[in-house]
Design a protein around this motif. Structure first.
Motif, PDB file in Angstrom:
ATOM      1  N   ALA A 278       0.840  -1.208   0.000  1.00 37.24           N
ATOM      2  CA  ALA A 278       0.000   0.000   0.000  1.00 37.24           C
ATOM      3  C   ALA A 278       0.872   1.254   0.000  1.00 37.24           C
ATOM      4  CB  ALA A 278      -0.924  -0.012   1.218  1.00 37.24           C
ATOM      5  N   PHE A 279       2.037   1.171   0.648  1.00 38.98           N
ATOM      6  CA  PHE A 279       2.940   2.329   0.700  1.00 38.98           C
ATOM      7  C   PHE A 279       3.381   2.716  -0.718  1.00 38.98           C
ATOM      8  CE2 PHE A 279       7.076   4.403   1.372  1.00 38.98           C
ATOM      9  CZ  PHE A 279       6.784   5.273   2.404  1.00 38.98           C
ATOM     10  N   LEU A 280       3.692   1.712  -1.527  1.00 44.11           N
ATOM     11  CA  LEU A 280       4.123   1.990  -2.901  1.00 44.11           C
ATOM     12  C   LEU A 280       2.975   2.570  -3.721  1.00 44.11           C
ATOM     13  CD1 LEU A 280       6.313  -0.947  -4.232  1.00 44.11           C
ATOM     14  CD2 LEU A 280       7.001   1.384  -3.723  1.00 44.11           C
ATOM     15  N   ALA A 281       1.769   2.094  -3.425  1.00 48.58           N
ATOM     16  CA  ALA A 281       0.619   2.496  -4.251  1.00 48.58           C
ATOM     17  C   ALA A 281       0.036   3.851  -3.832  1.00 48.58           C
ATOM     18  CB  ALA A 281      -0.469   1.426  -4.150  1.00 48.58           C
ATOM     19  N   PHE A 282       0.424   4.334  -2.632  1.00 49.48           N
ATOM     20  CA  PHE A 282      -0.208   5.541  -2.100  1.00 49.48           C
ATOM     21  C   PHE A 282       0.494   6.795  -2.621  1.00 49.48           C
ATOM     22  CE2 PHE A 282      -0.738   8.722   1.316  1.00 49.48           C
ATOM     23  CZ  PHE A 282      -2.120   8.820   1.267  1.00 49.48           C
ATOM     24  N   ASP A 283      -0.271   7.790  -3.114  1.00 55.13           N
ATOM     25  CA  ASP A 283       0.420   8.973  -3.629  1.00 55.13           C
ATOM     26  C   ASP A 283       0.090  10.260  -2.880  1.00 55.13           C
ATOM     27  OD1 ASP A 283      -2.034   9.551  -4.541  1.00 55.13           O
ATOM     28  OD2 ASP A 283      -1.524   9.733  -6.654  1.00 55.13           O
ATOM     29  N   GLY A 284      -0.401  10.165  -1.658  1.00 58.14           N
ATOM     30  CA  GLY A 284      -0.622  11.348  -0.818  1.00 58.14           C
ATOM     31  C   GLY A 284       0.519  11.508   0.170  1.00 58.14           C
ATOM     32  N   PRO A 285       0.337  12.336   1.208  1.00 57.03           N
ATOM     33  CA  PRO A 285       1.407  12.521   2.195  1.00 57.03           C
ATOM     34  C   PRO A 285       1.673  11.255   2.997  1.00 57.03           C
ATOM     35  CG  PRO A 285      -0.442  14.024   2.604  1.00 57.03           C
ATOM     36  CD  PRO A 285      -0.833  13.172   1.452  1.00 57.03           C
ATOM     37  N   ARG A 286       2.959  10.861   3.071  1.00 57.28           N
ATOM     38  CA  ARG A 286       3.357   9.649   3.790  1.00 57.28           C
ATOM     39  C   ARG A 286       4.257  10.036   4.956  1.00 57.28           C
ATOM     40  NH1 ARG A 286       5.698   6.308  -1.266  1.00 57.28           N
ATOM     41  NH2 ARG A 286       6.744   8.293  -1.522  1.00 57.28           N
ATOM     42  N   LEU A 287       3.925   9.518   6.130  1.00 51.55           N
ATOM     43  CA  LEU A 287       4.722   9.806   7.328  1.00 51.55           C
ATOM     44  C   LEU A 287       5.210   8.494   7.920  1.00 51.55           C
ATOM     45  CD1 LEU A 287       2.019  11.867   7.362  1.00 51.55           C
ATOM     46  CD2 LEU A 287       3.332  12.853   9.217  1.00 51.55           C
ATOM     47  N   VAL A 288       6.448   8.490   8.367  1.00 52.89           N
ATOM     48  CA  VAL A 288       7.045   7.283   8.925  1.00 52.89           C
ATOM     49  C   VAL A 288       7.612   7.623  10.303  1.00 52.89           C
ATOM     50  CG1 VAL A 288       9.050   5.760   8.674  1.00 52.89           C
ATOM     51  CG2 VAL A 288       7.535   6.129   6.733  1.00 52.89           C
ATOM     52  N   ALA A 289       7.195   6.877  11.322  1.00 46.00           N
ATOM     53  CA  ALA A 289       7.657   7.155  12.691  1.00 46.00           C
ATOM     54  C   ALA A 289       8.498   5.972  13.193  1.00 46.00           C
ATOM     55  CB  ALA A 289       6.453   7.398  13.601  1.00 46.00           C
ATOM     56  N   PRO A 290       9.832   6.068  13.061  1.00 45.82           N
ATOM     57  CA  PRO A 290      10.693   4.958  13.498  1.00 45.82           C
ATOM     58  C   PRO A 290      10.620   4.768  15.011  1.00 45.82           C
ATOM     59  CG  PRO A 290      11.953   6.641  12.297  1.00 45.82           C
ATOM     60  CD  PRO A 290      10.609   7.207  12.568  1.00 45.82           C
ATOM     61  N   ALA A 291      10.703   3.516  15.458  1.00 49.94           N
ATOM     62  CA  ALA A 291      10.770   3.221  16.893  1.00 49.94           C
ATOM     63  C   ALA A 291      11.575   1.948  17.047  1.00 49.94           C
ATOM     64  CB  ALA A 291       9.374   3.041  17.470  1.00 49.94           C
ATOM     65  N   MET A 292      12.664   2.044  17.760  1.00 49.81           N
ATOM     66  CA  MET A 292      13.536   0.865  17.919  1.00 49.81           C
ATOM     67  C   MET A 292      14.622   1.171  18.930  1.00 49.81           C
ATOM     68  SD  MET A 292      15.376   1.339  14.237  1.00 49.81           S
ATOM     69  CE  MET A 292      13.824   1.827  13.521  1.00 49.81           C
ATOM     70  N   ASN A 293      15.392   0.166  19.193  1.00 53.15           N
ATOM     71  CA  ASN A 293      16.548   0.288  20.050  1.00 53.15           C
ATOM     72  C   ASN A 293      17.539   1.299  19.433  1.00 53.15           C
ATOM     73  OD1 ASN A 293      19.504  -0.813  20.129  1.00 53.15           O
ATOM     74  ND2 ASN A 293      18.535  -1.449  22.038  1.00 53.15           N
ATOM     75  N   GLU A 294      18.233   2.038  20.315  1.00 54.94           N
ATOM     76  CA  GLU A 294      19.123   3.108  19.820  1.00 54.94           C
ATOM     77  C   GLU A 294      20.181   2.596  18.838  1.00 54.94           C
ATOM     78  OE1 GLU A 294      21.067   6.885  21.826  1.00 54.94           O
ATOM     79  OE2 GLU A 294      22.125   5.091  22.459  1.00 54.94           O
ATOM     80  N   ARG A 295      20.757   1.405  19.141  1.00 51.93           N
ATOM     81  CA  ARG A 295      21.819   0.907  18.258  1.00 51.93           C
ATOM     82  C   ARG A 295      21.272   0.594  16.872  1.00 51.93           C
ATOM     83  NH1 ARG A 295      23.210  -3.753  21.350  1.00 51.93           N
ATOM     84  NH2 ARG A 295      21.634  -3.052  22.816  1.00 51.93           N
ATOM     85  N   MET A 296      20.039   0.091  16.830  1.00 55.53           N
ATOM     86  CA  MET A 296      19.426  -0.173  15.517  1.00 55.53           C
ATOM     87  C   MET A 296      19.147   1.150  14.796  1.00 55.53           C
ATOM     88  SD  MET A 296      16.688  -3.080  16.612  1.00 55.53           S
ATOM     89  CE  MET A 296      15.959  -3.451  15.035  1.00 55.53           C
ATOM     90  N   TYR A 297      18.664   2.142  15.565  1.00 53.06           N
ATOM     91  CA  TYR A 297      18.290   3.430  14.963  1.00 53.06           C
ATOM     92  C   TYR A 297      19.512   4.150  14.394  1.00 53.06           C
ATOM     93  CZ  TYR A 297      16.574   8.209  14.559  1.00 53.06           C
ATOM     94  OH  TYR A 297      16.257   9.455  14.082  1.00 53.06           O
ATOM     95  N   LEU A 298      20.635   4.058  15.141  1.00 54.88           N
ATOM     96  CA  LEU A 298      21.829   4.794  14.705  1.00 54.88           C
ATOM     97  C   LEU A 298      22.717   3.969  13.759  1.00 54.88           C
ATOM     98  CD1 LEU A 298      22.798   6.591  18.038  1.00 54.88           C
ATOM     99  CD2 LEU A 298      21.517   7.514  16.102  1.00 54.88           C
ATOM    100  N   SER A 299      22.313   2.754  13.442  1.00 55.81           N
ATOM    101  CA  SER A 299      23.147   1.945  12.547  1.00 55.81           C
ATOM    102  C   SER A 299      23.191   2.620  11.167  1.00 55.81           C
ATOM    103  CB  SER A 299      22.590   0.529  12.412  1.00 55.81           C
ATOM    104  OG  SER A 299      21.497   0.554  11.524  1.00 55.81           O
TER     105      SER A 299
END
Ligand SMILES: Cc1cc2nc3c(=O)[nH]c(=O)nc-3n(C[C@H](O)[C@H](O)[C@H](O)COP(=O)(O)O)c2cc1C
Length: 412
Positions: free
Chosen positions: A118-139
């Motif tokens: 659905a993300f590929l098919a959607f053509d309006g505003p897309r927002l992504v909110a990452p949530a994870m362990n710090e080491r994964m986030y900063l990798s």
């Protein structure tokens, strides 16, 4: 009120997505939820369904009982393909929480789940909110995947800092609170609604040209390209299709804007001639050289001990020739960097001489604004009069310039 599509991926913060749905529906929005298989390990679809009164989609192969509609909408008679129908009818798509795995898939265009398809098919505003362990986030990979998402125009909601789910760990990676997520979604929708330039094709030039003396030396100017990029970014946000011709600009172009790089005034003139016919509005913010070197040396010049004389010859007046050759419906805006004195008088003379619709006068005698600064103050000069735009960030100045250009196009 909006139709919000919420994608939930597999992370501990999935429980916050439940609260997001409760807040969004209480605020009057209608919501549909798409979950990855891993997300179901953290929170069950029944929880969302209980709040929403609508089925949650968990696979791109299952039939959607609501046929892509949102709560309260009539069902279409035909049976559409679930992920395409729901993406088509939503106004905005938020992925929260976005796991490192899902972010990697979104950044590389993978479509192996209902959420990613659905993300590929959607053509309006897309927002992504990452949530994870710090080491994964900063990798390195997550950092570059998020940069890629921003590049393709996705709004990334930065995670907060504090205690993380993994025992005893703290750092950056916490999903922002649901109320903040909802604010960001609503702000993105407001922006989407002000797409007053939809259908307009805008050509912007930015930066300053370089005239080669020899293979290593050139004559240049102090233009950084910030004003041009601000114009390109605002025009894009307001819905225009934008091309920016960058003369020696060391800054990234705004997401979704087509970029053409040039070096000299001759290159700039050529690129403008190629691009201008396919555009409705030209914003000529680049600073081309008025003179170029008559005889560029093909070898590096060496010190001879004596004087050295460089002969300069006038360059093409790009603005004047584009304005002279424009076709019906094209609007031409030039820029004038004047240094004190009768700046307005000289800019008005430029307006007439070059046949432009507007000249944006930038008084560069004030060193705290203009060229390399993030702020500017300009005067908009048209045949009808002058409008002062007081000192403000370049994005705001860009909006005022575009507003005036749009008025001119409407004949006022
Ligand atoms: C207990 C537990 C907690 C997890 N929390 C997270 C998380 O907060 N963020 C994240 O990116 N991955 C987290 N993971 C790993 C993801 O669940 C895993 O990468 C999964 O494949 C993600 O799939 P999805 O992106 O398709 O939802 C966690 C895994 C476990 C077992």
């Amino acid at each position: 009120m909006a139709k919000i599509l919420l994608g939930v991926s597999g992370g501990i913060a999935a429980y916050k997505a439940v609260e997001f749905v409760r807040l969004a529906t209480s605020a009057g929005h209608s919501v549909r939820v798409l979950m990855t298989a891993s997300a179901r390990k953290f929170v069950g679809p029944d929880t969302f369904e209980g709040i929403l009164g609508a089925p949650v989609l968990t696979s791109e192969f299952e039939k959607d009982p609501m046929r892509g509609t949102f709560p309260g909408e009539p069902l279409p008679e035909h049976e559409p393909i679930g992920h395409l129908a729901v993406a088509e009818s939503a106004d905005v798509y938020l992925i929260a929480p976005a796991s490192a795995n899902t972010i990697a898939k979104l950044a590389t265009g993978q479509a192996d789940s209902i959420l990613t398809t659905a993300f590929l098919a959607f053509d309006g505003p897309r927002l992504v909110a990452p949530a994870m362990n710090e080491r994964m986030y900063l990798s390195e990979t997550t950092v570059s995947n998020l940069a890629r998402l921003k590049e393709i125009g996705v709004e990334v909601i930065d995670p907060g800092e504090g205690r993380l789910a993994s025992k005893g760990e703290s750092g950056v990676g916490r999903l922002p609170e649901p109320a903040e997520l909802l604010e960001r979604v609503e702000a993105a929708l407001d922006e989407e609604r002000t797409r007053d330039l939809a259908g307009l094709r805008v050509l912007v030039t930015a930066g300053g040209t370089r005239e080669g003396i020899d293979p290593v030396r050139y004559i240049g100017n102090r233009s950084s390209g910030r004003m041009g990029l601000a114009l390109a970014g605002r025009a894009k946000k307001r819905g225009a299709e934008v091309t920016v011709i960058c003369a020696n600009v060391n800054l990234p172009a705004p997401a979704g804007v087509k970029r053409v790089d040039v070096e000299s005034t001759v290159d700039l003139a050529r690129a403008c001639r190629e691009q201008f016919p396919a555009h409705d509005l030209l914003l000529m913010a680049a600073a081309p050289a008025d003179f170029t070197v008559a005889d560029t040396s093909s070898e590096k010049l060496s010190r001879t001990g004596g004087e050295f004389t460089l002969t300069l010859v006038p360059t093409e007046d790009i603005l004047a020739s584009l304005a002279a050759n424009r076709i019906e419906g094209q609007t031409v805006v030039g820029f004038a960097a004047q240094h004190g004195g009768d700046a307005i008088g000289r800019a008005r003379h430029k307006l007439e001489k070059k046949g432009a619709d507007m000249i944006v006068l930038n008084d560069v005698s004030d060193k705290t604004i203009g060229f390399d600064s993030s702020e500017n103050a300009v005067t908009l000069i048209t045949t009808g009069g002058e409008t002062e735009v007081p000192r403000a960030p370049k994005t705001e100045i860009a909006d005022r310039i575009i507003d005036r250009a749009v008025e001119i196009r409407k004949g006022s």
